[in-house]
Design a protein around this motif. Structure first.
Motif, PDB file in Angstrom:
ATOM      1  N   LEU A 115      37.153  49.476  46.057  1.00 33.36           N
ATOM      2  CA  LEU A 115      36.166  48.840  46.891  1.00 33.36           C
ATOM      3  C   LEU A 115      35.433  49.987  47.760  1.00 33.36           C
ATOM      4  O   LEU A 115      34.689  49.445  48.227  1.00 33.36           O
ATOM      5  CB  LEU A 115      37.253  47.847  47.651  1.00 33.36           C
ATOM      6  N   LEU A 116      35.608  51.035  47.837  1.00 36.24           N
ATOM      7  CA  LEU A 116      34.979  51.941  48.556  1.00 36.24           C
ATOM      8  C   LEU A 116      33.722  52.312  47.925  1.00 36.24           C
ATOM      9  O   LEU A 116      32.623  52.783  48.327  1.00 36.24           O
ATOM     10  CB  LEU A 116      35.564  53.376  48.644  1.00 36.24           C
ATOM     11  N   CYS A 117      33.655  52.003  46.593  1.00 34.73           N
ATOM     12  CA  CYS A 117      32.198  52.053  45.793  1.00 34.73           C
ATOM     13  C   CYS A 117      31.338  51.293  46.429  1.00 34.73           C
ATOM     14  O   CYS A 117      31.342  50.136  47.110  1.00 34.73           O
ATOM     15  CB  CYS A 117      32.391  51.712  44.302  1.00 34.73           C
ATOM     16  N   CYS A 126      36.401  44.208  40.966  1.00 33.78           N
ATOM     17  CA  CYS A 126      37.572  44.396  41.750  1.00 33.78           C
ATOM     18  C   CYS A 126      38.405  43.315  42.488  1.00 33.78           C
ATOM     19  O   CYS A 126      39.498  43.367  42.512  1.00 33.78           O
ATOM     20  CB  CYS A 126      37.445  45.870  42.624  1.00 33.78           C
ATOM     21  N   LEU A 127      37.450  42.781  43.360  1.00 35.69           N
ATOM     22  CA  LEU A 127      37.979  41.664  44.345  1.00 35.69           C
ATOM     23  C   LEU A 127      38.642  40.610  43.276  1.00 35.69           C
ATOM     24  O   LEU A 127      39.600  40.054  43.636  1.00 35.69           O
ATOM     25  CB  LEU A 127      36.907  41.145  45.105  1.00 35.69           C
ATOM     26  N   ARG A 128      37.728  40.084  42.472  1.00 35.41           N
ATOM     27  CA  ARG A 128      38.271  38.949  41.746  1.00 35.41           C
ATOM     28  C   ARG A 128      39.470  39.241  40.954  1.00 35.41           C
ATOM     29  O   ARG A 128      40.466  38.513  40.941  1.00 35.41           O
ATOM     30  CB  ARG A 128      37.058  38.730  40.562  1.00 35.41           C
ATOM     31  N   THR A 132      43.029  37.465  41.880  1.00 41.20           N
ATOM     32  CA  THR A 132      44.050  37.072  40.862  1.00 41.20           C
ATOM     33  C   THR A 132      45.392  37.430  40.705  1.00 41.20           C
ATOM     34  O   THR A 132      46.480  36.747  40.669  1.00 41.20           O
ATOM     35  CB  THR A 132      43.508  37.157  39.532  1.00 41.20           C
ATOM     36  N   VAL A 133      45.620  38.796  40.990  1.00 41.13           N
ATOM     37  CA  VAL A 133      46.910  39.390  41.087  1.00 41.13           C
ATOM     38  C   VAL A 133      47.809  38.767  42.430  1.00 41.13           C
ATOM     39  O   VAL A 133      48.786  38.477  42.159  1.00 41.13           O
ATOM     40  CB  VAL A 133      46.770  41.034  41.181  1.00 41.13           C
ATOM     41  N   PHE A 134      46.918  38.657  43.613  1.00 43.54           N
ATOM     42  CA  PHE A 134      47.668  38.438  44.863  1.00 43.54           C
ATOM     43  C   PHE A 134      48.069  37.149  44.812  1.00 43.54           C
ATOM     44  O   PHE A 134      48.992  36.610  45.552  1.00 43.54           O
ATOM     45  CB  PHE A 134      46.754  38.614  45.979  1.00 43.54           C
ATOM     46  N   ILE A 135      47.350  35.996  44.097  1.00 44.58           N
ATOM     47  CA  ILE A 135      47.640  34.487  44.161  1.00 44.58           C
ATOM     48  C   ILE A 135      49.015  34.429  43.413  1.00 44.58           C
ATOM     49  O   ILE A 135      49.480  33.348  43.357  1.00 44.58           O
ATOM     50  CB  ILE A 135      46.416  33.682  43.970  1.00 44.58           C
ATOM     51  N   SER A 136      49.338  35.239  42.613  1.00 45.64           N
ATOM     52  CA  SER A 136      50.521  34.939  41.802  1.00 45.64           C
ATOM     53  C   SER A 136      51.876  35.204  42.437  1.00 45.64           C
ATOM     54  O   SER A 136      51.705  36.046  43.424  1.00 45.64           O
ATOM     55  CB  SER A 136      50.493  36.109  40.641  1.00 45.64           C
ATOM     56  N   GLN A 162      28.592  35.922  48.752  1.00 43.77           N
ATOM     57  CA  GLN A 162      29.488  34.605  48.851  1.00 43.77           C
ATOM     58  C   GLN A 162      30.659  34.813  48.133  1.00 43.77           C
ATOM     59  O   GLN A 162      31.681  34.434  48.370  1.00 43.77           O
ATOM     60  CB  GLN A 162      28.743  33.339  48.436  1.00 43.77           C
ATOM     61  N   ARG A 163      30.714  35.667  47.092  1.00 39.12           N
ATOM     62  CA  ARG A 163      31.713  35.910  46.036  1.00 39.12           C
ATOM     63  C   ARG A 163      32.655  36.853  46.904  1.00 39.12           C
ATOM     64  O   ARG A 163      33.910  36.249  46.836  1.00 39.12           O
ATOM     65  CB  ARG A 163      31.315  36.732  44.682  1.00 39.12           C
ATOM     66  N   THR A 164      32.238  37.942  47.505  1.00 36.14           N
ATOM     67  CA  THR A 164      33.127  38.621  48.426  1.00 36.14           C
ATOM     68  C   THR A 164      33.942  37.717  49.260  1.00 36.14           C
ATOM     69  O   THR A 164      35.018  37.984  49.718  1.00 36.14           O
ATOM     70  CB  THR A 164      32.446  39.780  48.997  1.00 36.14           C
ATOM     71  N   GLN A 165      33.164  36.939  49.860  1.00 37.16           N
ATOM     72  CA  GLN A 165      33.534  35.982  50.982  1.00 37.16           C
ATOM     73  C   GLN A 165      34.707  35.203  50.381  1.00 37.16           C
ATOM     74  O   GLN A 165      36.041  34.892  51.195  1.00 37.16           O
ATOM     75  CB  GLN A 165      32.572  35.012  51.585  1.00 37.16           C
ATOM     76  N   GLU A 166      34.554  34.572  49.263  1.00 35.08           N
ATOM     77  CA  GLU A 166      35.572  33.660  48.624  1.00 35.08           C
ATOM     78  C   GLU A 166      36.952  34.351  48.235  1.00 35.08           C
ATOM     79  O   GLU A 166      37.905  34.038  48.630  1.00 35.08           O
ATOM     80  CB  GLU A 166      34.916  33.010  47.353  1.00 35.08           C
ATOM     81  N   TYR A 167      36.869  35.666  47.504  1.00 32.22           N
ATOM     82  CA  TYR A 167      37.742  36.139  47.026  1.00 32.22           C
ATOM     83  C   TYR A 167      38.725  36.910  48.139  1.00 32.22           C
ATOM     84  O   TYR A 167      39.947  37.061  48.264  1.00 32.22           O
ATOM     85  CB  TYR A 167      37.318  37.407  46.026  1.00 32.22           C
ATOM     86  N   ILE A 168      38.029  37.774  49.193  1.00 27.16           N
ATOM     87  CA  ILE A 168      38.705  38.248  50.347  1.00 27.16           C
ATOM     88  C   ILE A 168      39.489  37.152  51.081  1.00 27.16           C
ATOM     89  O   ILE A 168      40.618  37.236  51.290  1.00 27.16           O
ATOM     90  CB  ILE A 168      37.783  39.053  51.035  1.00 27.16           C
ATOM     91  N   THR A 169      38.699  35.992  51.471  1.00 25.77           N
ATOM     92  CA  THR A 169      39.492  35.109  52.216  1.00 25.77           C
ATOM     93  C   THR A 169      40.782  34.357  51.341  1.00 25.77           C
ATOM     94  O   THR A 169      41.874  33.989  51.970  1.00 25.77           O
ATOM     95  CB  THR A 169      38.771  33.804  52.600  1.00 25.77           C
ATOM     96  N   GLN A 170      40.439  34.288  50.200  1.00 22.03           N
ATOM     97  CA  GLN A 170      41.625  33.869  49.555  1.00 22.03           C
ATOM     98  C   GLN A 170      42.911  34.923  49.276  1.00 22.03           C
ATOM     99  O   GLN A 170      43.931  34.572  49.437  1.00 22.03           O
ATOM    100  CB  GLN A 170      41.060  33.598  48.007  1.00 22.03           C
TER     101      GLN A 170
END
Length: 674
Positions: A115-117, A126-128, A132-136, A162-170
């Motif tokens: 994520l530092l890239c 990476c966030l997607r 997926t890993v964290f919601i398991s 919007q994608r970073t917003q969705e994945y990070i809040t999830q």
């Protein structure tokens, strides 16, 4: 026979082929030509989509460490690194075993590092995958927190897309499981950073932001009190939540917004009589209980509503007359979902497997509804077959259903009316006793609390319970490590000893054993001590009982009384102890144990001059019983107490400002004048 063998053979060949093609994919990751490696990763991506077998094979053949290596190599092109992240994300979409393998290969630190890239496509990939890993359920959420730079960096990425917003809040809403997690997110500006996302043009972003607020606010006063004052685009956050509960919004949104307001209310940030609770949140949650809703919506709606009104009598009353809620909940015990909600056989299968969750939610909600109001309890017990349903709930295989059923029973057992009628008619005590045999502590606490109520003197269940050998069971509860169980065990014995026959009292003392009784009198838990004193007071009532118990255990009881009166205890504890002493003073032979103990008489005298009226009253009552005229030896006792200066104190107390104390002292003085 021939056919079967041929068939088996063909399956074997197919498996070998899958493994061979999988091996081919993995081999290409090691090609010295970077272009061929990239093409290999892209082909692998297309091969694994929707193919769990292929995913498992690639993991077994060691694709993950190689993909992670390529992802982290500075010499890899951005395109290759991004494609690696996409394939890893796809592998994570498989089974729980896949996730375990990925976590074991240290995928989380590698992706967080990625994520530092600066490249947005790579960050999103990476966030997607991280999401997926964290919601398991198999991923330890703790893995998000060891590096203190991670959370602030994730906050800073919220503004990227919007994608970073969705994945990070999830990720946040799934990894916020403890008060410590809430504090970390709060301290890193979660509220200010996530609030604007509630009005995002993307529904997915709005929903994940809303879920974040529900987990942040749960049982957290600091977060909830902050949320009340937050403005989103000039509008109060609570109003944004209210708008999200409107009937035209998706159900998931209405329900999550209602949870946010419920949690803020329970944490003390919104009053229970606020219109946003009474007119918006409560009706919204009641709507979720209707049989038109899907099973999980009905479960969540009922459980959230139960939590919202648990401590508030007025909300319980309002809910009980909203949309026929009490009758609506009866449907939770019938067919798991309305026919209209079942579009396919898969749904039907799912609902049948999860029907027990509906029953659990209904019991919880009935328990909350009936916690305080007699009319509501009556309404519940008169609902079709309700008592039968509770009784069968007590022996269900699911521990959660048993716990919820016993909570419901406990709530109804607070009613004198119900104890006398429906509880008796349905012999509720039988399954309750069975439940007490070998249940986990949380069930035991609820079941034993209910038993305490069934043992009250006006309860018709008291007799049959006594005959069922309950005393041993309760005595064993008093030895528990859990203070709540010790309290309930001793409380039930106290209720049982109230106005009981001598036979029952003797049996209690025998089963409990004097050693355990005196251990409980020095229990560190004040509630246990109070209930043990209550038990002792009930055992020492009516003269023959007082004399009999004091003749066998007098010395120890007097010792325990001395210790308590000398110790650092509350007024309530000392008052109860002086009342026990007054009961002993009422015995024929027992009173001699006080009269021959000058040290105890001095204590009584000092409590007559205490600054607290309750203690003065109890001590004066003691003296009254010692000097009462109609009894043998009263003259000698009166003389002894006069010599010790009691009469002077009584005389002073006849001028006391408290009317009860004044009357008590006057009636004691009368004994000297008679």
């Amino acid at each position: 026979m021939e056919e079967a063998e041929t068939h088996a053979c063909s399956v074997l060949v197919a498996t070998q082929e899958v493994t061979a093609t999988s091996r081919h994919y993995v081999d290409r990751l090691f090609d010295p030509d970077p272009q061929k490696v990239l093409q290999g990763v892209i082909d692998m991506k297309n091969a694994v989509i929707g193919n769990n077998k292929q995913k498992a094979n690639l993991i077994v053949l060691g694709a993950v460490p190689r993909l992670l290596y390529l992802l982290q190599q500075p010499s890899s092109s951005l395109e290759l690194r991004t494609e690696c992240a996409v394939v890893l994300g796809s592998l994570a979409m498989g089974t729980e075993n896949n996730i375990k393998s990925l976590v074991d290969c240290h995928i989380i630190p590698a992706l967080l590092q990625g994520l530092l890239c600066q490249d947005l496509c790579f960050i999103e990939a990476c966030l997607r995958c991280l999401r997926t890993v964290f919601i398991s359920p198999v991923t330890p959420v703790q893995l998000l927190y060891p590096d203190p730079t991670v959370i602030p960096h994730l906050m800073s990425l919220l503004s990227r897309s919007q994608r970073t917003q969705e994945y990070i809040t999830q990720i946040f809403s799934h990894c916020c499981k403890t008060p410590e997690h809430q504090t970390i997110l709060y301290n890193h500006g979660a509220i200010q950073n996530i609030a604007p996302l509630l009005i995002s043009p993307s529904y997915k972003v709005q929903m994940q932001a809303l879920k974040c607020f529900s987990v942040l606010a749960y049982e957290n006063a600091q977060v909830s009190l902050t949320l009340v004052n937050v403005l989103v685009d000039g509008e109060l956050l609570t109003q944004v939540f209210v708008r999200m509960m409107q009937r035209d919004r998706p159900i998931e949104m209405q329900l999550t917004a209602a949870k946010c307001l419920t949690y803020m209310c329970r944490a003390g940030a919104i009053r229970t009589d606020d219109t946003c609770i009474v007119l918006k949140t409560l009706p919204c949650l009641v709507r979720m209980c209707s049989k038109e809703r899907l099973l999980e919506e009905r479960v969540e709606g009922a459980e959230t509503l139960a939590y919202l009104m648990e401590p508030d009598v007025e909300l319980q009353r309002i809910a009980s007359v909203t949309d026929h809620l009490v009758a609506m909940l009866a449907d939770y015990f019938k067919y798991p979902s309305s026919v209209s909600a079942i579009a396919d056989i898969k749904r039907l299968d799912h609902d049948l497997k999860h029907a027990h969750e509906l029953r659990q939610a209904a019991f919880k909600l009935y328990a909350s509804l009936g916690a305080n109001d007699e009319d509501v309890r009556k309404k519940i017990t008169e609902t079709e077959n309700m008592m039968d349903r509770i009784v069968s709930g007590l022996s269900e295989s699911s521990i959660k259903v048993r716990l919820a059923a016993v909570r419901c029973l406990h709530s109804l057992s607070r009613s004198v009316q119900q104890l006398r009628t429906s509880f008796h008619d349905h012999a509720v005590w039988k399954p309750l006793m069975k439940l007490l045999q070998n249940a986990p502590d949380e069930v035991l606490v609820m079941a034993s609390s209910t038993l305490c109520n069934l043992l009250l003197e006006f309860s018709p269940s008291k007799e049959p319970i006594l005959e069922s050998g309950v005393i041993e069971l309760l005595c064993s509860l008093t030895q528990s490590d859990s203070p709540a169980l010790r309290v309930n065990g001793i409380w039930a014995l106290m209720n049982m000893a109230f106005q009981a026959d001598q036979k029952v009292k003797v049996e209690i003392v025998r089963a409990l054993g004097t050693e355990q009784l005196f251990r409980l009198l020095s229990d560190p838990d004040a509630n246990v001590l109070m209930k043990t004193l209550g038990l002792l007071r009930n055992l020492l009532s009516t003269r023959p009982h007082i004399d009999q118990i004091m003749s066998s255990h007098g010395k120890q009881i007097m010792q325990a009384v001395t210790l308590i009166l000398e110790g650092e205890h509350s007024i309530e504890v000392k008052e109860q102890t002086l009342c026990i002493l007054a009961n002993i003073a009422d015995g024929n032979t027992a009173k001699e144990l006080i009269m021959t103990n000058d040290d105890m008489l001095q204590k009584i005298k000092s409590y007559m001059g205490h600054s607290n009226v309750k203690l003065q009253l109890a001590a004066t009552f003691c003296v009254s019983n010692l000097i009462w005229n109609e009894e043998d030896g009263s003259q000698e006792r009166q003389d002894k107490l006069r010599e010790m200066g009691f009469v002077d104190i009584l005389h002073k107390l006849t001028q006391a400002s408290d009317p009860s104390l004044c009357d008590r002292a006057k009636s004691a003085m009368q004994q000297y004048l008679a």
